[in-house]
Enzyme design. Structure first.
Site, mmCIF file in Angstrom:
data_model
loop_
_atom_site.group_PDB
_atom_site.id
_atom_site.type_symbol
_atom_site.label_atom_id
_atom_site.label_comp_id
_atom_site.label_asym_id
_atom_site.label_seq_id
_atom_site.Cartn_x
_atom_site.Cartn_y
_atom_site.Cartn_z
ATOM 1 N NE ARG A 144 -2.192 1.519 3.609
ATOM 2 C CZ ARG A 144 -2.735 1.411 4.808
ATOM 3 N NH1 ARG A 144 -3.930 0.865 4.955
ATOM 4 N NH2 ARG A 144 -2.060 1.807 5.875
ATOM 5 C CB SER A 203 -11.646 -2.817 4.002
ATOM 6 O OG SER A 203 -10.256 -2.939 3.819
ATOM 7 C CE LYS A 247 -7.043 3.443 5.799
ATOM 8 N NZ LYS A 247 -7.858 2.516 4.974
#
Length: 219
Positions: free
Chosen positions: A42, A111, A140
């Site tokens: 990511r 997710s 996040k």
């Protein structure tokens, strides 16, 4: 859909900004040797060409290990690089479209935060679900409200034996509790990427996950 969940035991989501100046490949190699079972790349700051090159490098590094290389969000990069899978969130390409593009053989992770999202992801062809976020996490800051251990248990209750991962604020102090709540493994970012010794940190985390699984499966 793949039913084995062994590759989810200890799942690293990369973030080069947290690597303390270390090369990403070096961190990945060290943690895989120490027990990490999947790598999700990511890297939001990389363009398509840079990301494609990185996926190729990590795939070459892990060739023969059996550790899947999964690409976050970028289905095009995953396909072009021949990655083992792709992972999408609720605001990325819809899971059904991702499955159509990658075909039946690549892994598809999705997710989820609610039972409804979990059911929809499985219906769309997800191979595994990632409950997110379990706890509040600085990696996040825009994530939705943490679902807690109760959220993990609730989603486990509605998805049966489907492979289930958990992410968000997880480290060695709470990994076992997350597994006992119903997850087949944990995904981490800073707990390994920012660790002074990523390999040693991975050993401790893997030990906690394995202990939780053994406890949950014992009669």
């Amino acid at each position: 859909m793949r039913r084995s969940s062994d590759y989810l035991r200890l799942y690293l989501v990369t973030d080069r900004d947290l690597a303390r100046g270390r090369a990403l490949a070096d961190v990945v190699e060290r943690v895989v040797r120490a027990g990490v079972t999947a790598i999700q790349l990511r890297e939001k700051s990389l363009g398509a060409r840079g990301f494609l090159a990185e996926v190729g490098q990590i795939k070459e590094l892990l060739a023969g290990t059996g550790v899947p290389v999964i690409v976050n969000d970028r289905v095009d990069v995953a396909i072009a690089a021949g990655a083992d899978g792709v992972h999408v969130g609720q605001h990325d390409l819809p899971a059904a479209d991702a499955r159509r593009l990658i075909g039946p053989d690549m892994l598809l992770g999705v997710s989820v935060a609610t039972p409804e999202e979990a059911r929809a992801a499985l219906a769309a062809g997800a191979d595994y679900l990632s409950v997110s976020p379990v706890f509040l996490t600085p990696t996040k800051p825009d994530a939705r409200r943490a679902v807690g251990l109760e959220g993990v248990a609730t989603i486990r209750g509605v998805v049966g034996a489907a492979p289930l991962l958990a992410i968000g604020g997880i480290d060695a102090r709470n990994a076992r509790a997350v597994v006992l709540a119903g997850s087949d493994g944990v995904a981490v970012v800073s707990a390994l990427m920012s660790a002074p010794d990523p390999g040693s940190a991975a050993v401790v985390l893997r030990r906690e996950v394995d202990a939780g699984l053994a406890q949950r499966r014992s009669p």
